[in-house]
Write an enzyme that holds these catalytic residues in place. Structure first.
Site, short mmCIF file in Angstrom:
data_model
loop_
_atom_site.label_atom_id
_atom_site.label_comp_id
_atom_site.label_asym_id
_atom_site.label_seq_id
_atom_site.Cartn_x
_atom_site.Cartn_y
_atom_site.Cartn_z
N LYS B 60 -2.38 -0.65 -1.01
CA LYS B 60 -1.93 -1.49 -2.13
C LYS B 60 -3.06 -2.03 -3.01
O LYS B 60 -2.84 -2.32 -4.19
CB LYS B 60 -1.12 -2.66 -1.57
CG LYS B 60 0.22 -2.24 -0.99
CD LYS B 60 1.27 -2.06 -2.07
CE LYS B 60 2.66 -1.88 -1.46
NZ LYS B 60 3.68 -1.70 -2.52
N SER B 311 0.10 4.83 5.30
CA SER B 311 0.03 3.86 4.21
C SER B 311 -0.66 2.55 4.55
O SER B 311 -1.29 1.94 3.68
CB SER B 311 1.45 3.58 3.71
OG SER B 311 2.32 3.32 4.78
#
Lengths: 329, 329
Positions: B60, B311
């Site tokens: 992110k 992720s």
């Protein structure tokens, strides 16, 4: 006058170099990880040699394979035997399957079934003994002798020590110059092998062994000048519970290691927490022990380049989670 | 005739390339991990792009920093606002601290306190809202407008999407040719950014998005051709619980993604177990979702070279340990 090698040290730098050649293409060249947060906290540049990513989850395959690969064809046919409920058991089993050598592992009857299963999954035979009434060394020797098997103990064996030293050797190739190296100390195989590798390549660099306070027989032996025994080592770091150094590992540690320190269970836990939660590494409690003195600023290593051997990753996640909970409570 | 960019896609390959330049030296070039066991199991060569090792523990930061670094000096002075109780919150907080931009994060009042603490630790201000009575978008817009703050939403923003695509771009530099890429899909920022990066560099390669069965709004949207909403997503993979794709991510996924699949909670758990216990990686449940179809042989990818974006690693170890226990029970 007849030449003998009686005066030769049991393990020399060249043994580690030869071991590295035998292991090339067999073991993983594990990554070295770094962290800005860790450097800031420790006040120095820290390099973690991540043997948790090694085959079978720990550095132990290095020593096991190095020793087993040098057996004669006859010895290979008869197989090897060892005693261990931990990472050495899986390493012997894996090395046996890679070399086509039958392996028999003697384990205490109360070993976690998951460890016996993992060892069997690599193709070894597992025999249980009663740790209350039997000594594992005696059980292994009796079983092995009857079958002509070669005993490969978990740490006190020159070729096991030389193999364990290859992690440090590899690390120096990866990161270059170093001022200090830290390794956890149980039976002393990793520490003594690392010391020989480090002093062979960087004679000015220092190496320090680290033990849990409740399993500090190596610290005591280092100070007293003789092997010291602890009948009931007390630590959550299950890989560091051997009761004493071996003859070989003791001699090497006394000669080549620059110091021994201890860390508390709380220090181990906080370091383990950082490795899991911040660095995202699944490591076993023993693997946090080598980093713990640095993490808690106990070494005065400010500004230097420090290598730490992260010894393995075979952790029981459930147990570690409970241990972390205890920390917060 | 006046030139306009009205017909230009919201994000193109060049945006990802530019984002990678902005991020150079700021984000980690995360390692790509492989495993012989995994390859054997999947029947193909698998490359895991380990964004669990990224700064703030997830991909992110790529999107957050890319978007924030392009604000004008005035906008930077007024600060940014966002809504997220997860990895985007920490990413905005970290990017804000790196760029000297004040950051305000709107979180549900029932968010785990550890997440609010982590966000505050990176220097952001946290404001709570009542998820029963308020919509987070409305709260953020109201709060931000009064202070002249710029809203940077967690996924539906061209520069956020372009930033997320840099993980895939980096991976292609690291591993070369690829036949297939897999990415988990929540709001679709990672998936759409990865698709643009992949198709820009390797137009023949395919990309597939993966969702948990209980949060399959992206699969539904992909099939129906319109954004689909799920009011109560049900999955242990907490990073994949957005209720719907965004306008931008939906358009890109529809145009550039070659397929969408779902995986069951049991499949996610078994994959997570492998990543933790065999590969020794602390990854969050969402990060196992992208690998799960491959791990369970659901894609017919035999013999190919497959990239999977892992992720993030911001897992609650206690919750994961409990989830593993449930599996064994």
């Amino acid at each position: 006058m007849i030449a003998t090698n009686a005066g030769r040290a049991p393990v020399v730098f060249d043994d580690v170099v030869m071991a590295a050649r035998r292991l090339a293409g067999v073991v993983h060249r594990t990554p070295v990880m770094t962290s800005r947060d860790l450097d800031r906290r420790a006040g120095c540049r820290v390099f973690l040699k991540c043997e948790n990513f090694q085959r079978a989850g720990a550095f132990k395959i290095r020593g096991a394979f190095n020793a087993m690969s040098q057996l004669s064809e006859d010895e290979k046919r008869c197989g090897v035997i060892t005693y261990s409920s931990g990472n050495h058991a899986q390493a012997i089993a894996l090395a046996g399957s890679l070399l086509g050598v039958p392996a028999l592992v003697v384990m205490p009857a109360d070993a976690p079934s998951i460890k016996a299963e993992a060892t069997k999954a690599y193709g070894a035979e597992v025999v249980f003994y009663n740790p209350q009434t039997e000594e594992r060394e005696a059980v292994a020797e009796k079983l092995g002798a009857g079958k002509g098997m070669t005993l490969i103990p978990p740490f006190d064996h020159p070729q096991v020590i030389a193999g364990q030293g290859t992690a440090a050797l590899e690390m120096m190739e990866q990161v270059g110059d170093l001022d200090l190296m830290l390794a956890p100390c149980g039976g002393g195989g990793l520490l003594s092998g690392s010391a020989i590798a480090l002093k062979g390549r960087l004679p000015e660099a220092q190496i320090i062994g680290v033990e849990p306070e409740g399993a500090d027989n190596g610290n005591r032996a280092y100070r007293s000048g003789k092997i010291e025994r602890i009948e009931q080592p007390r630590t959550f770091a299950d890989g560091l519970r051997p009761k004493a150094l071996g003859e070989h590992t003791f001699q090497i540690i006394r000669r080549c290691v620059d110091g021994m320190v201890t860390v508390s269970e709380d220090e181990i836990r906080a370091t383990l927490d950082f490795l899991w939660n911040r660095m995202k590494l699944v490591v076993e409690p023993s693997a946090a022990v080598g980093l713990a003195p640095l993490f808690h600023g106990k070494l005065g290593a400010t500004g230097s380049r420090v290598a730490v051997i992260i010894s393995g990753g075979n952790a029981d996640i459930d147990a570690v989670a409970r241990w972390f909970r205890a920390e917060k409570a």
